[in-house]
Motif scaffolding. Structure first.
Motif, short mmCIF file in Angstrom:
data_model
loop_
_atom_site.label_atom_id
_atom_site.label_comp_id
_atom_site.label_asym_id
_atom_site.label_seq_id
_atom_site.Cartn_x
_atom_site.Cartn_y
_atom_site.Cartn_z
N SER A 30 66.11 53.96 13.63
CA SER A 30 67.23 53.17 14.14
C SER A 30 66.89 52.58 15.50
CB SER A 30 68.49 54.05 14.26
OG SER A 30 68.89 54.52 13.00
N ASN A 31 66.31 53.40 16.37
CA ASN A 31 65.90 52.90 17.69
C ASN A 31 64.85 51.81 17.56
OD1 ASN A 31 67.56 54.61 19.26
ND2 ASN A 31 66.13 56.30 19.05
N GLU A 33 64.32 49.72 15.04
CA GLU A 33 64.91 48.49 14.51
C GLU A 33 65.73 47.75 15.56
OE1 GLU A 33 66.94 50.16 11.19
OE2 GLU A 33 65.34 49.65 9.78
N MET A 34 66.30 48.50 16.53
CA MET A 34 67.08 47.88 17.60
C MET A 34 66.20 47.46 18.77
SD MET A 34 70.62 50.09 17.72
CE MET A 34 69.81 51.67 17.96
N GLY A 35 64.87 47.68 18.65
CA GLY A 35 63.96 47.30 19.72
C GLY A 35 63.92 48.27 20.87
N GLN A 36 64.49 49.45 20.69
CA GLN A 36 64.49 50.48 21.74
C GLN A 36 63.27 51.37 21.52
OE1 GLN A 36 68.33 52.34 21.32
NE2 GLN A 36 69.44 50.51 22.00
N ALA A 40 62.56 55.32 20.55
CA ALA A 40 61.94 55.58 19.25
C ALA A 40 60.71 56.45 19.42
CB ALA A 40 61.58 54.26 18.57
N THR A 64 55.24 52.50 16.74
CA THR A 64 55.96 52.41 18.01
C THR A 64 54.98 52.29 19.18
OG1 THR A 64 57.67 53.80 17.05
CG2 THR A 64 57.73 53.50 19.42
#
Length: 210
Positions: A30-31, A33-36, A40, A64
């Protein structure tokens, strides 16, 4: 390489049924995909620690690290993912593609880092400490040699008639010690001056020519 990474995330639900899934994979994905990517990274490292033999965990961690430009670390994770994934599996195919894409980029990054390191001035602080230690060693060696010579002089005698007379006077012995001290002090003084000059260069670097 980015297309490969994105592709694995899309198909991950199909592969999760085949491989043990770490508890931290889902929040990590999830992180990601959100660019975090920093968040991640934390989750995927926990996932690798939780299930070290899961190729997906290593692949996601490598993906990552690649996003964060940690290419050598990413390569290591892609290699693990490839080695752990079953032959013919989707994870193994994506890991192989990521290795092919990431390898040249990592090599280029290493070369650039090496060039930057070579262009940097030598560590004056480290060199100065080394020079001072070496100078002190030379100075002490001179002083030790002088003391050995003094001990020999103190016991040396000559025979005059029926008497054994000391061959060297206290003035002779003092001269040996004085000469050694002067040489040792000169070595230490030269090393200190060099250290001060290096420190001044660090504080006031020469301007670059335009």
């Amino acid at each position: 390489m980015l297309l490969v990474i994105a592709g694995l995330i899309v198909v991950s639900s199909a592969t999760q049924a085949e491989e043990p899934v770490a508890h931290h994979l889902k929040p990590g994905m999830s992180n990601f995909e959100m660019g975090q990517f920093d968040a991640a990274l934390v989750e995927f490292k926990k996932a690798v620690a939780e299930t070290p033999k899961d190729p997906q965990a290593h692949y996601y961690l490598g993906s990552t690290e690649a996003k964060l430009n940690q290419l050598d670390d990413a390569l290591a994770e892609f290699r693990l993912a490839f080695a752990l994934a079953p032959p013919g599996s989707q994870v193994r195919q994506y890991a192989q593609a990521a290795l092919a894409a990431c390898g040249p980029l990592a090599a280029k990054q290493r070369q650039e880092k090496s060039s930057l390191e070579q262009a940097k001035p030598k560590s004056a602080a480290g060199d100065t400490k080394k020079d001072l230690r070496e100078a002190e060693g030379r100075a002490r060696a001179i002083e030790a040699q002088a003391e050995n010579k003094v001990r020999q002089m103190e016991t040396a005698t000559i025979r005059i008639g029926n008497l054994n007379v000391k061959r060297y006077t206290q003035e002779d012995i003092s001269d040996v010690r004085l000469e050694a001290r002067d040489k040792a002090d000169a070595i230490r003084r030269e090393a200190r001056l060099k250290a001060q000059a290096n420190a001044a260069k660090l504080e006031n670097p020469a301007p670059r020519a335009r």
